[in-house]
Design a protein around this motif. Structure first.
Motif, PDB file in Angstrom:
ATOM      1  N   GLY A 224      -5.710   3.959  -0.631  1.00  0.00           N
ATOM      2  CA  GLY A 224      -5.524   2.816  -1.509  1.00  0.00           C
ATOM      3  C   GLY A 224      -6.106   1.565  -0.882  1.00  0.00           C
ATOM      4  N   LEU A 225      -6.478   0.627  -1.717  1.00  0.00           N
ATOM      5  CA  LEU A 225      -7.067  -0.628  -1.263  1.00  0.00           C
ATOM      6  C   LEU A 225      -6.413  -1.797  -1.988  1.00  0.00           C
ATOM      7  CD1 LEU A 225     -10.789   0.510  -1.560  1.00  0.00           C
ATOM      8  CD2 LEU A 225      -9.500   0.275   0.568  1.00  0.00           C
ATOM      9  N   PHE A 226      -6.263  -2.899  -1.279  1.00  0.00           N
ATOM     10  CA  PHE A 226      -5.825  -4.135  -1.915  1.00  0.00           C
ATOM     11  C   PHE A 226      -6.408  -5.318  -1.163  1.00  0.00           C
ATOM     12  CE2 PHE A 226      -2.395  -3.098   1.066  1.00  0.00           C
ATOM     13  CZ  PHE A 226      -2.146  -4.308   1.692  1.00  0.00           C
ATOM     14  N   GLN A 227      -6.464  -6.449  -1.859  1.00  0.00           N
ATOM     15  CA  GLN A 227      -7.005  -7.664  -1.284  1.00  0.00           C
ATOM     16  C   GLN A 227      -5.890  -8.672  -1.099  1.00  0.00           C
ATOM     17  OE1 GLN A 227     -10.084  -9.501  -3.647  1.00  0.00           O
ATOM     18  NE2 GLN A 227     -10.690 -10.889  -2.013  1.00  0.00           N
ATOM     19  N   SER A 228      -5.793  -9.209   0.110  1.00  0.00           N
ATOM     20  CA  SER A 228      -4.855 -10.302   0.366  1.00  0.00           C
ATOM     21  C   SER A 228      -5.670 -11.596   0.410  1.00  0.00           C
ATOM     22  CB  SER A 228      -4.101 -10.068   1.674  1.00  0.00           C
ATOM     23  OG  SER A 228      -5.006 -10.050   2.754  1.00  0.00           O
TER      24      SER A 228
ATOM     25  N   GLU B 246       1.436  16.191  -5.545  1.00  0.00           N
ATOM     26  CA  GLU B 246       0.966  16.300  -6.927  1.00  0.00           C
ATOM     27  C   GLU B 246      -0.427  15.700  -7.027  1.00  0.00           C
ATOM     28  OE1 GLU B 246       3.651  14.518  -9.715  1.00  0.00           O
ATOM     29  OE2 GLU B 246       5.381  15.073  -8.508  1.00  0.00           O
ATOM     30  N   TYR B 247      -1.187  16.170  -8.017  1.00  0.00           N
ATOM     31  CA  TYR B 247      -2.485  15.581  -8.328  1.00  0.00           C
ATOM     32  C   TYR B 247      -2.793  15.847  -9.793  1.00  0.00           C
ATOM     33  CZ  TYR B 247      -7.466  14.720  -8.615  1.00  0.00           C
ATOM     34  OH  TYR B 247      -8.694  14.243  -8.988  1.00  0.00           O
ATOM     35  N   ASP B 248      -3.198  14.822 -10.495  1.00  0.00           N
ATOM     36  CA  ASP B 248      -3.576  14.948 -11.899  1.00  0.00           C
ATOM     37  C   ASP B 248      -4.882  14.187 -12.098  1.00  0.00           C
ATOM     38  OD1 ASP B 248      -3.932  14.875 -14.642  1.00  0.00           O
ATOM     39  OD2 ASP B 248      -1.847  14.383 -15.086  1.00  0.00           O
ATOM     40  N   PRO B 249      -5.994  14.891 -12.313  1.00  0.00           N
ATOM     41  CA  PRO B 249      -7.281  14.206 -12.453  1.00  0.00           C
ATOM     42  C   PRO B 249      -7.357  13.311 -13.692  1.00  0.00           C
ATOM     43  CG  PRO B 249      -7.505  16.518 -13.025  1.00  0.00           C
ATOM     44  CD  PRO B 249      -6.111  16.335 -12.478  1.00  0.00           C
ATOM     45  N   ASN B 250      -6.430  13.475 -14.622  1.00  0.00           N
ATOM     46  CA  ASN B 250      -6.440  12.684 -15.852  1.00  0.00           C
ATOM     47  C   ASN B 250      -5.440  11.531 -15.851  1.00  0.00           C
ATOM     48  OD1 ASN B 250      -8.388  14.418 -17.082  1.00  0.00           O
ATOM     49  ND2 ASN B 250      -6.747  15.906 -17.330  1.00  0.00           N
ATOM     50  N   ASN B 251      -4.658  11.408 -14.777  1.00  0.00           N
ATOM     51  CA  ASN B 251      -3.636  10.369 -14.727  1.00  0.00           C
ATOM     52  C   ASN B 251      -3.445   9.941 -13.273  1.00  0.00           C
ATOM     53  OD1 ASN B 251      -1.384   8.736 -14.829  1.00  0.00           O
ATOM     54  ND2 ASN B 251      -0.172  10.137 -16.085  1.00  0.00           N
ATOM     55  N   ASP B 252      -3.910   8.737 -12.941  1.00  0.00           N
ATOM     56  CA  ASP B 252      -3.856   8.242 -11.562  1.00  0.00           C
ATOM     57  C   ASP B 252      -2.453   7.919 -11.068  1.00  0.00           C
ATOM     58  OD1 ASP B 252      -6.591   8.509 -11.385  1.00  0.00           O
ATOM     59  OD2 ASP B 252      -7.020   6.375 -11.657  1.00  0.00           O
ATOM     60  N   ASP B 253      -1.447   8.043 -11.921  1.00  0.00           N
ATOM     61  CA  ASP B 253      -0.078   7.746 -11.495  1.00  0.00           C
ATOM     62  C   ASP B 253       0.420   8.683 -10.402  1.00  0.00           C
ATOM     63  OD1 ASP B 253       0.060   5.607 -13.197  1.00  0.00           O
ATOM     64  OD2 ASP B 253       1.265   6.631 -14.730  1.00  0.00           O
TER      65      ASP B 253
ATOM     66  N   PRO C 244      -6.881  19.354  -0.889  1.00  0.00           N
ATOM     67  CA  PRO C 244      -8.092  19.666  -1.646  1.00  0.00           C
ATOM     68  C   PRO C 244      -8.636  18.478  -2.444  1.00  0.00           C
ATOM     69  CG  PRO C 244      -6.172  20.636  -2.710  1.00  0.00           C
ATOM     70  CD  PRO C 244      -5.698  20.050  -1.414  1.00  0.00           C
ATOM     71  N   ASN C 245      -7.832  17.427  -2.599  1.00  0.00           N
ATOM     72  CA  ASN C 245      -8.242  16.266  -3.381  1.00  0.00           C
ATOM     73  C   ASN C 245      -8.081  14.995  -2.556  1.00  0.00           C
ATOM     74  OD1 ASN C 245      -8.491  17.662  -6.109  1.00  0.00           O
ATOM     75  ND2 ASN C 245      -6.394  18.167  -5.530  1.00  0.00           N
ATOM     76  N   VAL C 246      -9.130  14.173  -2.535  1.00  0.00           N
ATOM     77  CA  VAL C 246      -9.091  12.886  -1.841  1.00  0.00           C
ATOM     78  C   VAL C 246      -9.679  11.846  -2.784  1.00  0.00           C
ATOM     79  CG1 VAL C 246      -9.885  11.535   0.138  1.00  0.00           C
ATOM     80  CG2 VAL C 246      -9.317  13.961   0.436  1.00  0.00           C
ATOM     81  N   THR C 247      -8.961  10.746  -2.949  1.00  0.00           N
ATOM     82  CA  THR C 247      -9.419   9.658  -3.813  1.00  0.00           C
ATOM     83  C   THR C 247      -9.397   8.338  -3.052  1.00  0.00           C
ATOM     84  OG1 THR C 247      -7.200   9.249  -4.683  1.00  0.00           O
ATOM     85  CG2 THR C 247      -8.590  10.785  -5.927  1.00  0.00           C
ATOM     86  N   VAL C 248     -10.138   7.379  -3.595  1.00  0.00           N
ATOM     87  CA  VAL C 248     -10.177   6.017  -3.055  1.00  0.00           C
ATOM     88  C   VAL C 248     -10.105   5.066  -4.241  1.00  0.00           C
ATOM     89  CG1 VAL C 248     -11.586   4.297  -1.857  1.00  0.00           C
ATOM     90  CG2 VAL C 248     -11.585   6.668  -1.054  1.00  0.00           C
ATOM     91  N   GLY C 249      -9.311   4.015  -4.112  1.00  0.00           N
ATOM     92  CA  GLY C 249      -9.289   3.043  -5.197  1.00  0.00           C
ATOM     93  C   GLY C 249      -8.370   1.876  -4.938  1.00  0.00           C
ATOM     94  N   PHE C 250      -8.672   0.784  -5.622  1.00  0.00           N
ATOM     95  CA  PHE C 250      -7.822  -0.395  -5.553  1.00  0.00           C
ATOM     96  C   PHE C 250      -6.567  -0.178  -6.385  1.00  0.00           C
ATOM     97  CE2 PHE C 250     -11.385  -2.431  -3.641  1.00  0.00           C
ATOM     98  CZ  PHE C 250     -10.829  -3.471  -2.909  1.00  0.00           C
ATOM     99  N   ASP C 251      -5.498  -0.818  -5.980  1.00  0.00           N
ATOM    100  CA  ASP C 251      -4.205  -0.653  -6.641  1.00  0.00           C
ATOM    101  C   ASP C 251      -4.280  -0.951  -8.138  1.00  0.00           C
ATOM    102  OD1 ASP C 251      -3.097   0.091  -4.243  1.00  0.00           O
ATOM    103  OD2 ASP C 251      -2.019  -1.794  -3.919  1.00  0.00           O
TER     104      ASP C 251
ATOM    105  N   GLY D  88      -6.987  -0.677 -10.054  1.00  0.00           N
ATOM    106  CA  GLY D  88      -8.137  -0.044 -10.699  1.00  0.00           C
ATOM    107  C   GLY D  88      -8.031   1.450 -10.774  1.00  0.00           C
ATOM    108  N   ASP D  89      -9.114   2.071 -11.178  1.00  0.00           N
ATOM    109  CA  ASP D  89      -9.184   3.527 -11.262  1.00  0.00           C
ATOM    110  C   ASP D  89      -9.472   4.117  -9.895  1.00  0.00           C
ATOM    111  OD1 ASP D  89      -8.806   3.434 -14.030  1.00  0.00           O
ATOM    112  OD2 ASP D  89     -10.966   3.257 -14.398  1.00  0.00           O
ATOM    113  N   LEU D  90      -8.958   5.317  -9.679  1.00  0.00           N
ATOM    114  CA  LEU D  90      -9.229   6.022  -8.441  1.00  0.00           C
ATOM    115  C   LEU D  90     -10.557   6.766  -8.562  1.00  0.00           C
ATOM    116  CD1 LEU D  90      -5.714   7.518  -7.641  1.00  0.00           C
ATOM    117  CD2 LEU D  90      -6.700   5.348  -6.898  1.00  0.00           C
TER     118      LEU D  90
END
Length: 113
Positions: free
Chosen positions: A24-28, A41-48, A98-105, A107-109
């Motif tokens: 995860g990424l965020f800007q201070s 858990e991992y859901d490619p259709n729901n970043d929650d 098996p799944n690795v994502t990157v994204g801002f809090d 935004g989309d992963l």
């Protein structure tokens, strides 16, 4: 930043069985920060799924030492760093899922693996 990022990933020595890892990424006010969480858990259709913090390393956060101001550029730099570590064949926390994502809090992963 790449050396610091790689050292941070290497310093996470736990190797839990996970379905996904999110960087995860965020800007201070003064900087950009990365953090790592693992999920069962991992859901490619729901970043929650990334809100499900089943694994939190003791050194969860890394303040990124970058001279960039655009969040897109920061995210792309982190994606490239993650890909470099994964493609190196090095055994790190990034190989535990098996799944690795990157994204801002806010935004989309972006799926990296």
């Amino acid at each position: 930043m790449n050396v610091e990022f790689q050292s941070w990933i290497e310093s996470i020595t736990e190797r839990p069985s996970l379905e996904a890892i999110n960087i995860g990424l965020f800007q201070s006010q003064d900087s950009f920060t990365a953090y790592l969480i693992g999920s069962n858990e991992y859901d490619p259709n729901n970043d929650d799924w990334a809100c499900n913090e089943d694994f939190i390393p003791s050194n969860k956060y890394l303040v990124l030492n970058v001279d960039l101001t655009e969040w897109h550029s920061v995210q792309q730099l982190v994606v490239e760093s993650v890909l470099q570590i994964i493609n190196s064949g090095q055994q790190t926390i990034l190989n535990c899922a098996p799944n690795v994502t990157v994204g801002f809090d806010d935004g989309d992963l972006e799926k990296v693996k």
